[in-house]
Enzyme design. Structure first.
Site, PDB file in Angstrom:
ATOM      1  N   THR A   8       3.573  -4.954   2.419  1.00 32.61           N
ATOM      2  CA  THR A   8       4.345  -3.733   2.191  1.00 32.61           C
ATOM      3  C   THR A   8       5.795  -3.913   2.620  1.00 32.61           C
ATOM      4  O   THR A   8       6.085  -4.570   3.620  1.00 32.61           O
ATOM      5  CB  THR A   8       3.734  -2.524   2.934  1.00 32.61           C
ATOM      6  OG1 THR A   8       4.502  -1.356   2.607  1.00 32.61           O
ATOM      7  CG2 THR A   8       3.756  -2.708   4.443  1.00 32.61           C
ATOM      8  N   ASN A  10       7.512  -0.990   2.756  1.00 38.53           N
ATOM      9  CA  ASN A  10       7.774   0.397   3.151  1.00 38.53           C
ATOM     10  C   ASN A  10       8.022   0.452   4.667  1.00 38.53           C
ATOM     11  O   ASN A  10       7.107   0.202   5.451  1.00 38.53           O
ATOM     12  CB  ASN A  10       6.547   1.224   2.753  1.00 38.53           C
ATOM     13  CG  ASN A  10       6.640   2.673   3.190  1.00 38.53           C
ATOM     14  OD1 ASN A  10       7.276   2.980   4.184  1.00 38.53           O
ATOM     15  ND2 ASN A  10       5.983   3.541   2.446  1.00 38.53           N
ATOM     16  N   ASP A  68      -3.752  -0.585   0.571  1.00 38.67           N
ATOM     17  CA  ASP A  68      -3.696   0.253  -0.624  1.00 38.67           C
ATOM     18  C   ASP A  68      -4.336   1.591  -0.279  1.00 38.67           C
ATOM     19  O   ASP A  68      -5.342   1.630   0.443  1.00 38.67           O
ATOM     20  CB  ASP A  68      -4.429  -0.422  -1.790  1.00 38.67           C
ATOM     21  CG  ASP A  68      -3.943   0.091  -3.139  1.00 38.67           C
ATOM     22  OD1 ASP A  68      -2.777   0.509  -3.238  1.00 38.67           O
ATOM     23  OD2 ASP A  68      -4.742   0.096  -4.091  1.00 38.67           O
TER      24      ASP A  68
HETATM   25  P1  IMP Z   1       0.231   3.263  -1.434  1.00 33.10           P
HETATM   26  O1  IMP Z   1      -1.012   2.529  -1.764  1.00 33.10           O
HETATM   27  O2  IMP Z   1       0.437   3.436   0.037  1.00 33.10           O
HETATM   28  O3  IMP Z   1       1.426   2.755  -2.129  1.00 33.10           O
HETATM   29  O4  IMP Z   1       0.063   4.768  -1.933  1.00 33.10           O
HETATM   30  C1  IMP Z   1      -0.487   5.152  -3.182  1.00 33.10           C
HETATM   31  C2  IMP Z   1      -0.127   6.607  -3.435  1.00 33.10           C
HETATM   32  O5  IMP Z   1      -0.676   7.443  -2.411  1.00 33.10           O
HETATM   33  C3  IMP Z   1       1.363   6.911  -3.480  1.00 33.10           C
HETATM   34  O6  IMP Z   1       1.569   7.935  -4.440  1.00 33.10           O
HETATM   35  C4  IMP Z   1       1.668   7.438  -2.097  1.00 33.10           C
HETATM   36  O7  IMP Z   1       2.752   8.334  -2.117  1.00 33.10           O
HETATM   37  C5  IMP Z   1       0.372   8.142  -1.755  1.00 33.10           C
HETATM   38  N1  IMP Z   1       0.130   8.079  -0.309  1.00 33.10           N
HETATM   39  C6  IMP Z   1      -0.159   6.961   0.416  1.00 33.10           C
HETATM   40  N2  IMP Z   1      -0.284   7.277   1.711  1.00 33.10           N
HETATM   41  C7  IMP Z   1      -0.052   8.610   1.795  1.00 33.10           C
HETATM   42  C8  IMP Z   1      -0.027   9.516   2.897  1.00 33.10           C
HETATM   43  O8  IMP Z   1      -0.212   9.161   4.070  1.00 33.10           O
HETATM   44  N3  IMP Z   1       0.222  10.807   2.596  1.00 33.10           N
HETATM   45  C9  IMP Z   1       0.444  11.241   1.325  1.00 33.10           C
HETATM   46  N4  IMP Z   1       0.451  10.441   0.276  1.00 33.10           N
HETATM   47  C10 IMP Z   1       0.191   9.122   0.509  1.00 33.10           C
END
Ligand code: IMP
Length: 195
Positions: A8, A10, A68
């Site tokens: 990540t 982020n 993920d």
């Molecule tokens: P990622 O796998 O962390 O990139 O997240 C996938 C999706 O879930 C994206 O649309 C993020 O904004 C959402 N997401 C991930 N973690 C959170 C959280 O802690 N709160 C709200 N949305 C989340």
């Protein structure tokens, strides 16, 4: 001390991961510049996290950690799920995704708005071994957005046990005490400590 490259980029997630893992003597290294994002082509969170971790092992030659996350809504048969980031289409913003979710749930009763977040974190090693852990947070989808904190679906996700407040109405510390990602990180810390 063990050392992992993080998939990540982020900064919010990197900080959270370091806070949990640094006290265990785990050194987390930023993804090197120039290592591209991996297309998430698998149909499960674990499949995609593993894909990202393995790609990073291949490009750096070092052990790697990737995560993920998905939001699974009961009344929508688990959607947006694995496609949470792209729910409103390729390039969708958090706001677009939240609006789409609320439109899809329009008219759905409060007692049928159950949902959960799941985070899967996978570790992959250059020798081909790997493992994954997960964290789950149960709650409901609010009728309308509330709160300014957090990101993603936080303004419409009200975790159980928080007085009906959404994740976006909790402080970062309050969210980190209960969140799906924090639970997955604690499971990861436990697993790493035992190895
Ligand atoms: P990622 O796998 O962390 O990139 O997240 C996938 C999706 O879930 C994206 O649309 C993020 O904004 C959402 N997401 C991930 N973690 C959170 C959280 O802690 N709160 C709200 N949305 C989340």
């Amino acid at each position: 001390m063990s050392r992992f490259v993080l998939a990540t980029a982020n900064p919010h997630k990197v900080t959270e991961m370091r806070a949990v893992l640094a006290p265990l003597g785990v050194d987390l290294v930023d993804r090197p510049r120039g290592v591209p994002d991996v297309d998430e082509t698998e149909d499960s969170l674990e499949g995609n996290a593993l894909l990202k971790a393995r790609a990073l092992v291949r490009s750096t030659g070092q052990a790697a950690i990737a995560d993920d996350t998905g939001l699974f809504v009961d009344a929508l048969d688990g959607r947006p799920g694995v496609l949470s980031a792209r729910y409103a289409g390729a390039g969708a913003t958090d706001h677009d995704n939240v609006v789409k979710l609320l439109v899809e749930l329009d008219g759905v009763d409060v007692d049928r708005r159950g949902a959960h977040f799941t985070t899967v974190i996978c570790v992959a090693h250059p020798n081909g071994t790997w493992f994954c852990v997960e964290g789950v947070l149960e709650g409901t989808i609010a009728a309308r957005p509330a709160g300014e904190q957090g990101f993603g679906y936080d303004p419409v996700f009200a975790p159980f046990g928080q007085g009906g407040r959404t994740l976006a109405e909790l402080t970062p510390d309050q969210k980190n005490a209960v969140s799906h990602r924090a639970l997955a990180l604690r499971a990861l810390a436990l697993e790493l400590a035992q190895r």
